[in-house]
Enzyme design. Structure first.
Site, PDB file in Angstrom:
ATOM      1  N   HIS A   1       0.882  -1.154   0.071  1.00 19.29           N
ATOM      2  CA  HIS A   1       0.031   0.119  -0.049  1.00 19.29           C
ATOM      3  C   HIS A   1       0.957   1.315   0.004  1.00 19.29           C
ATOM      4  CE1 HIS A   1      -3.857   1.557  -0.024  1.00 19.29           C
ATOM      5  NE2 HIS A   1      -4.359   1.482   1.060  1.00 19.29           N
TER       6      HIS A   1
ATOM      7  N   ASP B   1      -2.447   2.094  -4.576  1.00 17.71           N
ATOM      8  CA  ASP B   1      -3.598   2.731  -4.204  1.00 17.71           C
ATOM      9  C   ASP B   1      -4.623   1.401  -4.099  1.00 17.71           C
ATOM     10  OD1 ASP B   1      -2.377   4.970  -3.278  1.00 17.71           O
ATOM     11  OD2 ASP B   1      -2.585   6.028  -5.041  1.00 17.71           O
TER      12      ASP B   1
END
Lengths: 236, 471
Positions: free
Chosen positions: B445, B449
């Site tokens: 992450h 995204d």
């Protein structure tokens, strides 16, 4: 104004540095260790020229500074049964195995003034062995991040060195010539998952005299390190 | 006094750091010029670091086991001090005096200090490195409470001690930490060291002032966090069997721990209809068999993923320091169960291969993986990984992203399910039996995204459900 630099190569025609080749036969690891310590001190003091010790060890498992105890798989009982010693080596690297049929080389070199780079030194040692293997028609190579010499069938030579005060080297390389590879099952050799250990004889599919490999190693070593050989004698 | 620095030397052009493996001298020892004072190690090399000049080793700023960059000051030598080193006997008797905790503090030798008595803070500074102090602050630990408990030189609290202490705290019920070292009744001031923290040898050399301590880079904590995997030990109970982990297990354990530490994992799921793929497999089974190929579901997935990774370069990338490395090749790692153990052979440049080509490669690699006959190159360089947690019928899994990559795809069991389908012509809903599965995408992450992950899965679903006939 021309200032001479310290690292300037020796002028053409100047004598190459001498490399003494000592063939020590079958020498127990502990004895070889003491001998190396002595030679390192004498080399540092300039009493002797660069040395290349060529020898074999009786069965032994040695631990480098990066060793993890759990990499020795054989328990003391199994080691006794197989006649394998376990010793601290005082070199870099992980656990390794030495035994009959393996050509061990311990260069005691002064890396000053022009070879003061330990990674270059490791790569040079690999180069020596790659050339020796090439002479037998074996394609071998370096693998980034995994010092040693590798072939399609696995790792054929291990390297672990020590640089003592004053850039004096000791310890060195171990090339499997006719090593009984089953002994590697007693340790986790400094390799990686899924890869195996192999030997020169295994790769060429016929017996190869270790004395012949030693001779070729000495000459490849002299070429790579640009030294002129002086045979001190002895037999492997 | 004349203090000179001993720096981590440059051992080679490509060597950026070294690990202090052993101190051959300790604070207070006199050293001769060129005499080895410590050993460092970098992968296959052990090296001795000699003293640049003769003198007394007055400070050691890097502990054994710590890795520091080239140029970092590891020790200080006082070249003016020529103080006699205590004889062995004196040292031993001094050590004995330290044993009884009840010994009067006044009897303890004081570290000489030219500028009066030290404050509590100064003493703590002398007993800990900047890293340890910062860590202690972060975790709200009063270092004074650990004084003398350290395993470092002269009871110095090392990073290891602190980590261990914090670990114990977390597991609770180890008992409250020892009270801060308070002065014994009658002691003139709290600035007198308690007996338990007295240096093990009465060093006469002046100690470093706190201000002179070299600051370690703030990344030190994270370096340790990312580079050292330590598996805590647990008591063995009666009837238990203790087995040493083999090579694959040990490397797997280390890699998994590191991979999970490094990347903040997010997982997103999608359900995919395999009716089209299943049909293609059945229709071509005979043809492929004649070609000597076996095209598994995994091959279809690897084919589709390898095409998609060119569309989603951020998924075929990795975080490296403050950079993102977008990989130039698409190398797909396929996790293979060795039962026991697991290995991930790599299909290089998978985006150049046809479906059948990938199918053959998958079979070959899996085959040789089980025979332990892979070469080192064949298990390196994956830019994306596929794992099949559904192989034994489980729904799907939450795989760990291999370090050095941005994502991993987990494929679930392909099962017949009753689903509602809409007739495109009439808009009429009806129930149908379809081969379906759930895929999970685990992604880093930091760079991928949530929407990117979702878009990747949506495209993968589309590609697999409308799988081209000529792949």
């Amino acid at each position: 104004m021309a200032h001479p630099t310290v690292s300037e190569p020796s002028p053409a025609g100047a004598a190459r540095r001498v490399l003494e080749i000592r063939r020590l036969g079958m020498l127990p690891f502990a004895q070889a260790h003491l001998l190396q310590e002595d030679l390192v001190t004498r080399r540092r003091a300039g009493e002797i020229p660069d040395q290349l010790l060529l020898l074999q060890h009786p069965h032994v498992i040695t631990l480098g500074s990066g060793s993890h105890a759990e990499h020795v798989l054989a328990d003391p009982g199994q080691r006794n049964a197989l006649g394998i010693d376990l010793l601290e080596a005082g070199r870099g690297g992980d656990v390794t195995y030495h035994g009959p049929g393996q050509l061990v080389g311990y260069p005691i070199l002064d890396l000053k003034p022009d070879r003061r780079d330990v990674h270059r030194y490791l790569r040079d040692l690999e180069e020596v062995l790659i050339r020796v293997l090439d002479g037998y028609g074996i394609e071998s190579r370096r693998v980034e991040g995994m010092t040693g010499v590798w072939t399609d069938s696995g790792k054929v030579a291990a390297i672990g060195i020590r640089v003592s005060s004053g850039w004096i080297t000791s310890h060195g390389f171990a090339l499997n010539v006719g090593t009984d590879l089953s002994f590697f099952e007693t340790i986790v050799p400094c390799g990686i998952a899924g890869s195996t250990v192999t030997s020169l004889e295994h790769l060429v599919g016929r017996p190869v005299p270790i004395t012949e490999v030693a001779a070729r190693t000495a000459s490849a070593f002299a070429n790579v390190f640009d030294r002129s050989v002086s045979e001190v004698g002895g037999e492997l | 006094m004349t203090r000179i620095e001993v720096a981590m030397p440059q051992m080679g052009e490509s060597i950026a750091e070294g690990t202090v493996s052993k101190w051959l001298k300790k604070v207070g020892d006199s050293v001769e010029r060129d005499e080895p004072i410590l050993e460092i190690s970098t992968d296959k090399v052990d090296a001795e670091i000699p003293a640049p000049q003769s003198g007394i080793l007055v400070e050691v700023s890097v502990q054994e086991g710590e890795t520091v960059e080239v140029g970092t000051v590891v020790a200080y030598i006082d070249t003016s001090a020529r103080v006699a080193v205590p004889a062995k006997g004196e040292e031993a008797s001094a050590a004995k005096q330290e044993q009884p905790r009840a010994a009067a503090p006044a009897a303890a030798p004081q570290p000489p200090s030219g500028d009066g008595e030290m404050t509590e803070e100064q003493r703590i500074r002398q007993r800990s490195t900047p890293v340890v102090r910062r860590m202690a602050e972060e975790h709200g630990v009063d270092l004074a409470s650990l004084e003398g408990k350290g395993s470092g030189h002269a009871g110095r609290v090392t990073k290891q001690d602190l980590l261990q202490y914090l670990g114990q705290e977390g597991e609770a019920s180890v008992g409250s930490p020892p009270p801060p070292a308070k002065a014994a009744p009658g002691a003139p001031s709290i600035s007198k060291p308690a007996p338990s923290i007295v240096p093990s040898s009465p060093v006469a050399a002046p100690r470093a002032s706190p201000a002179a301590s070299p600051a370690l880079p703030p990344s030190e904590f994270w370096k340790t966090f990312y580079s050292q995997v330590q598996n805590p030990e647990f008591p063995v109970r009666e009837g238990d069997e203790v087995v040493t982990m083999d090579k694959i297990r040990r490397l797997t354990a280390e890699h998994m721990t590191l991979a999970k530490r490094i990347a903040p994992h997010v997982h997103t799921f999608i359900e995919i209809d395999f009716t089209k793929v299943d049909g293609l497999r059945k229709a071509n089974a005979k043809k492929w068999q004649e070609q000597g190929a076996r095209v598994s579901f995994t091959a279809f997935v690897a084919w589709a993923v390898s095409r998609l990774l060119r569309e989603f370069p951020i998924v075929n990338a990795t975080v490296s320091g403050n950079n993102v490395i977008y990989r130039g090749h698409v190398n797909i790692g396929i996790a293979v169960d060795l039962d026991p153990g697991l290995i991930v052979p790599v299909i290089r440049d998978a985006d150049d291969l046809s479906l059948v080509g990938i199918g053959k490669k998958v079979v070959d690699l899996a085959d040789r993986a089980r025979k332990r006959a892979l070469s080192p190159e064949e298990i390196q360089g994956a830019t994306f990984t596929i794992t099949n947690p559904g192989v034994l019928g489980t729904l799907v899994g939450l795989p760990i992203i291999p370090k050095g990559t941005a994502a991993i795809l987990g494929t679930g069991a392909i099962e017949k399910r009753v689903v509602v389908v809409e007739d495109p012509a009439t808009g009429q809903d009806s129930m149908a039996i379809r081969k379906r599965t759930i895929f999970s995408l685990g992604y880093d992450h930091r760079i991928v995204d949530g929407a990117d992950g979702a878009r990747f899965l949506a495209r993968l679903k589309q590609l697999l459900e409308e799988f081209p006939d000529d792949a």
